[in-house]
Design a protein around this motif. Structure first.
Motif, PDB file in Angstrom:
ATOM      1  N   ARG A 144      60.463  33.146  66.351  1.00 27.28           N
ATOM      2  CA  ARG A 144      59.286  32.517  66.956  1.00 27.28           C
ATOM      3  C   ARG A 144      58.404  33.612  67.549  1.00 27.28           C
ATOM      4  NH1 ARG A 144      63.674  31.863  70.234  1.00 27.28           N
ATOM      5  NH2 ARG A 144      63.481  32.589  72.397  1.00 27.28           N
ATOM      6  N   ALA A 145      57.275  33.223  68.087  1.00 28.70           N
ATOM      7  CA  ALA A 145      56.366  34.199  68.695  1.00 28.70           C
ATOM      8  C   ALA A 145      57.029  34.856  69.895  1.00 28.70           C
ATOM      9  CB  ALA A 145      55.073  33.509  69.116  1.00 28.70           C
ATOM     10  N   PRO A 146      56.819  36.147  70.101  1.00 31.53           N
ATOM     11  CA  PRO A 146      57.374  36.813  71.275  1.00 31.53           C
ATOM     12  C   PRO A 146      56.887  36.170  72.569  1.00 31.53           C
ATOM     13  CG  PRO A 146      56.557  38.423  69.690  1.00 31.53           C
ATOM     14  CD  PRO A 146      56.089  37.080  69.221  1.00 31.53           C
ATOM     15  N   GLY A 147      57.769  36.161  73.571  1.00 34.51           N
ATOM     16  CA  GLY A 147      57.398  35.631  74.872  1.00 34.51           C
ATOM     17  C   GLY A 147      56.345  36.483  75.555  1.00 34.51           C
ATOM     18  N   LYS A 148      55.848  35.997  76.670  1.00 34.23           N
ATOM     19  CA  LYS A 148      54.700  36.617  77.350  1.00 34.23           C
ATOM     20  C   LYS A 148      54.958  38.069  77.712  1.00 34.23           C
ATOM     21  CE  LYS A 148      51.540  35.849  81.237  1.00 34.23           C
ATOM     22  NZ  LYS A 148      51.205  34.961  82.391  1.00 34.23           N
ATOM     23  N   ALA A 149      56.124  38.366  78.302  1.00 31.39           N
ATOM     24  CA  ALA A 149      56.412  39.744  78.735  1.00 31.39           C
ATOM     25  C   ALA A 149      56.492  40.681  77.532  1.00 31.39           C
ATOM     26  CB  ALA A 149      57.711  39.780  79.535  1.00 31.39           C
ATOM     27  N   TYR A 150      57.138  40.222  76.469  1.00 32.09           N
ATOM     28  CA  TYR A 150      57.233  41.039  75.263  1.00 32.09           C
ATOM     29  C   TYR A 150      55.866  41.222  74.626  1.00 32.09           C
ATOM     30  CZ  TYR A 150      62.346  40.716  75.346  1.00 32.09           C
ATOM     31  OH  TYR A 150      63.667  40.820  75.690  1.00 32.09           O
ATOM     32  N   ALA A 151      55.105  40.154  74.569  1.00 30.77           N
ATOM     33  CA  ALA A 151      53.789  40.219  73.928  1.00 30.77           C
ATOM     34  C   ALA A 151      52.879  41.223  74.633  1.00 30.77           C
ATOM     35  CB  ALA A 151      53.143  38.837  73.916  1.00 30.77           C
ATOM     36  N   ALA A 152      52.980  41.281  75.958  1.00 32.41           N
ATOM     37  CA  ALA A 152      52.144  42.213  76.712  1.00 32.41           C
ATOM     38  C   ALA A 152      52.485  43.657  76.357  1.00 32.41           C
ATOM     39  CB  ALA A 152      52.316  41.969  78.211  1.00 32.41           C
ATOM     40  N   LEU A 153      53.778  43.970  76.221  1.00 29.08           N
ATOM     41  CA  LEU A 153      54.181  45.335  75.869  1.00 29.08           C
ATOM     42  C   LEU A 153      53.806  45.667  74.428  1.00 29.08           C
ATOM     43  CD1 LEU A 153      57.685  45.598  77.596  1.00 29.08           C
ATOM     44  CD2 LEU A 153      55.580  46.785  78.243  1.00 29.08           C
ATOM     45  N   ILE A 154      53.966  44.706  73.543  1.00 32.25           N
ATOM     46  CA  ILE A 154      53.576  44.929  72.147  1.00 32.25           C
ATOM     47  C   ILE A 154      52.086  45.235  72.059  1.00 32.25           C
ATOM     48  CG2 ILE A 154      53.267  43.755  69.925  1.00 32.25           C
ATOM     49  CD1 ILE A 154      55.925  42.275  70.530  1.00 32.25           C
ATOM     50  N   ASP A 155      51.284  44.481  72.780  1.00 32.70           N
ATOM     51  CA  ASP A 155      49.844  44.695  72.763  1.00 32.70           C
ATOM     52  C   ASP A 155      49.481  46.068  73.321  1.00 32.70           C
ATOM     53  OD1 ASP A 155      47.187  43.469  72.233  1.00 32.70           O
ATOM     54  OD2 ASP A 155      46.921  43.745  74.400  1.00 32.70           O
ATOM     55  N   ARG A 156      50.154  46.472  74.401  1.00 31.23           N
ATOM     56  CA  ARG A 156      49.873  47.788  74.974  1.00 31.23           C
ATOM     57  C   ARG A 156      50.244  48.903  74.000  1.00 31.23           C
ATOM     58  NH1 ARG A 156      52.356  48.120  80.968  1.00 31.23           N
ATOM     59  NH2 ARG A 156      51.313  50.159  80.904  1.00 31.23           N
ATOM     60  N   ALA A 157      51.383  48.751  73.330  1.00 30.15           N
ATOM     61  CA  ALA A 157      51.811  49.771  72.372  1.00 30.15           C
ATOM     62  C   ALA A 157      50.824  49.883  71.214  1.00 30.15           C
ATOM     63  CB  ALA A 157      53.203  49.445  71.848  1.00 30.15           C
ATOM     64  N   ASN A 158      50.331  48.751  70.748  1.00 33.08           N
ATOM     65  CA  ASN A 158      49.388  48.761  69.626  1.00 33.08           C
ATOM     66  C   ASN A 158      48.060  49.409  69.983  1.00 33.08           C
ATOM     67  OD1 ASN A 158      51.160  47.529  67.842  1.00 33.08           O
ATOM     68  ND2 ASN A 158      50.386  45.469  68.234  1.00 33.08           N
ATOM     69  N   HIS A 159      47.719  49.398  71.247  1.00 35.40           N
ATOM     70  CA  HIS A 159      46.452  49.986  71.673  1.00 35.40           C
ATOM     71  C   HIS A 159      46.603  51.403  72.212  1.00 35.40           C
ATOM     72  CE1 HIS A 159      45.154  45.746  71.458  1.00 35.40           C
ATOM     73  NE2 HIS A 159      43.952  46.259  71.247  1.00 35.40           N
ATOM     74  N   HIS A 160      47.812  51.918  72.208  1.00 30.71           N
ATOM     75  CA  HIS A 160      48.055  53.281  72.689  1.00 30.71           C
ATOM     76  C   HIS A 160      47.849  54.267  71.545  1.00 30.71           C
ATOM     77  CE1 HIS A 160      50.029  56.641  74.751  1.00 30.71           C
ATOM     78  NE2 HIS A 160      49.939  55.931  75.863  1.00 30.71           N
ATOM     79  N   VAL A 161      47.471  55.505  71.872  1.00 28.06           N
ATOM     80  CA  VAL A 161      47.214  56.509  70.837  1.00 28.06           C
ATOM     81  C   VAL A 161      48.488  57.105  70.273  1.00 28.06           C
ATOM     82  CG1 VAL A 161      44.941  57.116  71.740  1.00 28.06           C
ATOM     83  CG2 VAL A 161      46.967  58.350  72.562  1.00 28.06           C
ATOM     84  N   ALA A 162      49.602  56.981  70.982  1.00 27.60           N
ATOM     85  CA  ALA A 162      50.849  57.586  70.518  1.00 27.60           C
ATOM     86  C   ALA A 162      51.415  56.819  69.320  1.00 27.60           C
ATOM     87  CB  ALA A 162      51.879  57.614  71.646  1.00 27.60           C
ATOM     88  N   PRO A 163      52.049  57.520  68.379  1.00 27.96           N
ATOM     89  CA  PRO A 163      52.677  56.841  67.244  1.00 27.96           C
ATOM     90  C   PRO A 163      53.900  56.045  67.689  1.00 27.96           C
ATOM     91  CG  PRO A 163      53.240  59.169  67.218  1.00 27.96           C
ATOM     92  CD  PRO A 163      52.219  58.991  68.309  1.00 27.96           C
ATOM     93  N   VAL A 164      54.245  55.046  66.894  1.00 28.10           N
ATOM     94  CA  VAL A 164      55.358  54.152  67.224  1.00 28.10           C
ATOM     95  C   VAL A 164      56.405  54.193  66.123  1.00 28.10           C
ATOM     96  CG1 VAL A 164      56.045  51.759  67.672  1.00 28.10           C
ATOM     97  CG2 VAL A 164      53.825  52.594  68.492  1.00 28.10           C
ATOM     98  N   LEU A 165      57.670  54.329  66.536  1.00 28.36           N
ATOM     99  CA  LEU A 165      58.788  54.102  65.640  1.00 28.36           C
ATOM    100  C   LEU A 165      59.531  52.866  66.109  1.00 28.36           C
ATOM    101  CD1 LEU A 165      61.195  56.223  63.722  1.00 28.36           C
ATOM    102  CD2 LEU A 165      62.233  54.726  65.420  1.00 28.36           C
TER     103      LEU A 165
END
Length: 506
Positions: A144-165
């Motif tokens: 299902r869709a990530p919960g609110k706390a997870y969604a906030a971190l996912i959004d921050r990671a996607n908008h950060h300049v650092a690469p993600v693994l």
């Protein structure tokens, strides 16, 4: 921070693919077989991830690790401990859960704390020096869709300049089918453990997985003793289907293919299908088409046998052919309907595409001597559902199509699926340049040609999809994806339908 560049090396991927619901049992049985605990298996995952991170981003000095409350988070704790002991700066951010974490994840958390690590609240400001993000938030159990706390971190990671693994799977991507019911991490690299999951190879996977890596955690010898219910195929598999030809073979050995379609104004579709068949190795290709198309087709490709479609030519063609391809440019008028009604009475192997599928949706039937090659919109019409329902679970849609229509189904798209009987495969080839007109017509010709070269329907569909996508990848490597034409594939297709050539070059 912006100068952190990943290495281009990648790990080999296995052929076997396991359903998401089997993974928990697979992990436990694998650990039992090795005589180790699940916690020790988690440490192996952490070690594999740490080594890959150092290999891909050797210059990264400050790692931000995002940990969830389950075993995916446990992998993140294991990575954090290794990074800290190596002298790297580590900021670990964790999401709290309402329940206790799994035992092995709790052990990994305690080991991190015992090593002097600190667990930060999800709301903290991220250090400006962060030059690498490790996603260990949500694993393969998500449906299902990530919960609110997870969604906030996912959004921050996607908008950060650092690469993600991402560890195991990008958080928010459903391992079972590749859907994204909410926000999802857009990883540059993903390291998956023990087994490949379907959601890494189809659906929205291509948008978010980045470069996919695999580590068996030492379970590969045990895994080879088990039969996976799904397969992943790429160009390395083509030699298994397409051995070199006998020096004494002749055109009659390589299939007589009848291609039917090309109503008034659609000569291009039928020409691409027919030429693709020739370039894939058909011995003889006959085209039955609208009378206005006969001259232009013969002029453009004199190796084809082209006739006006009539009752007599259709009867003779069906008698002559080893294999039939119908649909490209067929239209849905009386001209096309009458042709399809004739073809329906044949017991010879055949492939239906394009307008043949639209007519099939109106008058469904089930037969085992047929390959159908729908794109998601055509699949939706065949199943009488919306296109987004097909895309919400491509694996289920492919299986439903087989159940309703029989034979072999090729569900086209990013991560094309091939289904037949109880078998399911994913063509791990192709790129965004293939989103242009005529690509499906070329695919139909390739698959039809391989059926004529005596491959079973399922094998011909798998090999055809792989050769088609691999040729497009070769074009993209030379020229990029934007502006790719379906006929551009002809310049590279010979390398993949003759895999002994590419093997020699390697």
């Amino acid at each position: 921070m912006n100068n952190i560049k990943p290495s281009k090396e990648r790990t080999a991927l296995p052929e076997s693919v396991w359903p998401a619901e089997a993974l928990t049992q697979l992990e436990q049985e694998g650990a039992d077989c090795l005589g180790i605990t699940l916690f020790e298996l988690m440490q192996r995952a952490g070690d594999a991830a740490f080594k890959l991170l150092c290999q891909q981003w050797p210059a990264a000095q400050h790692w931000l690790i995002l940990c969830g409350h389950g075993n995916n988070g446990g992998d993140g704790y294991a990575v954090a401990r290794l990074a800290k002991s190596a002298g790297l700066a580590v900021t670990l951010v964790a999401v709290d859960g309402s329940k206790s974490p799994p035992e092995e994840a709790q052990q990994a958390r305690e080991a991190w704390l015992a090593a002097g690590g600190v667990i930060h609240d999800a709301a903290i400001a991220w250090p400006e020096s962060t030059d690498l993000i490790i996603d260990a938030l949500l694993g393969t159990g998500l449906n299902r869709a990530p919960g609110k706390a997870y969604a906030a971190l996912i959004d921050r990671a996607n908008h950060h300049v650092a690469p993600v693994l991402s560890l195991d799977i990008p958080s928010g991507l459903v391992a079972a089918n590749g859907t994204t019911p909410g926000v999802v991490i857009r990883a540059e690299h993903t390291l998956t453990f023990i087994a490949l999951k379907p959601g890494l190879l189809t659906g929205k996977a291509r948008d978010v997985v980045g470069q996919l890596h695999y580590h068996s955690l030492g379970l590969q010898p045990w895994l080879t003793t088990r039969s996976a219910p799904m397969a992943r195929y790429d160009a390395s598999n083509l030699a298994n289907w397409l051995p070199p030809r006998r020096p004494t073979s002749h055109k009659g050995d390589h299939g007589r293919l009848l291609v039917i379609g090309g109503d008034h104004g659609t000569a291009g579709a039928i020409r691409m299908t027919a030429e693709a068949a020739l370039r894939s190795g058909s011995g003889l290709v006959r085209v039955l088409t609208h009378k206005d198309n006969v001259g232009p087709l013969l002029t453009a490709r004199p190796e084809l046998m082209v006739q006006e479609m009539s009752t007599a030519s259709l009867d003779a063609g069906l008698e002559w052919a080893d294999v039939i391809v119908i649909g490209p440019g067929l239209g849905q008028g009386e001209w096309g309907k009458k042709a399809l009604q004739k073809v329906e009475n044949s017991q010879k192997p055949m492939l239906w595409d394009a307008d043949a599928l639209n007519l099939l949706a109106i008058s469904p039937d089930k037969r085992q001597n047929r390959i159908i090659t729908p794109h998601p919109g055509e699949a939706a019409r065949l199943l009488n559902v919306r296109t987004d329902e097909v895309e919400s679970d491509r694996l289920l849609a492919a299986r439903r199509l087989v159940k309703r229509y029989g034979g072999v189904v090729v569900l086209k798209g990013a991560g094309t699926l091939i289904a037949g009987g109880d078998r399911l495969a994913m063509a791990d080839v192709g790129n965004a340049g293939m989103a242009s007109g005529g690509m499906g017509d070329v695919l139909s010709g390739i698959i039809g040609s391989l059926v004529g070269q005596k491959l079973p329907l399922y094998d011909a569909a798998c090999a055809g999809c792989v050769a088609h996508g691999a040729a497009a990848d070769a074009v993209a490597q030379r020229r990029g994806t934007r502006g790719m034409l379906a006929t551009d594939l002809f310049s590279e297709l010979h390398l993949f339908v003759n895999p002994e050539i590419s093997n020699t070059k390697e």
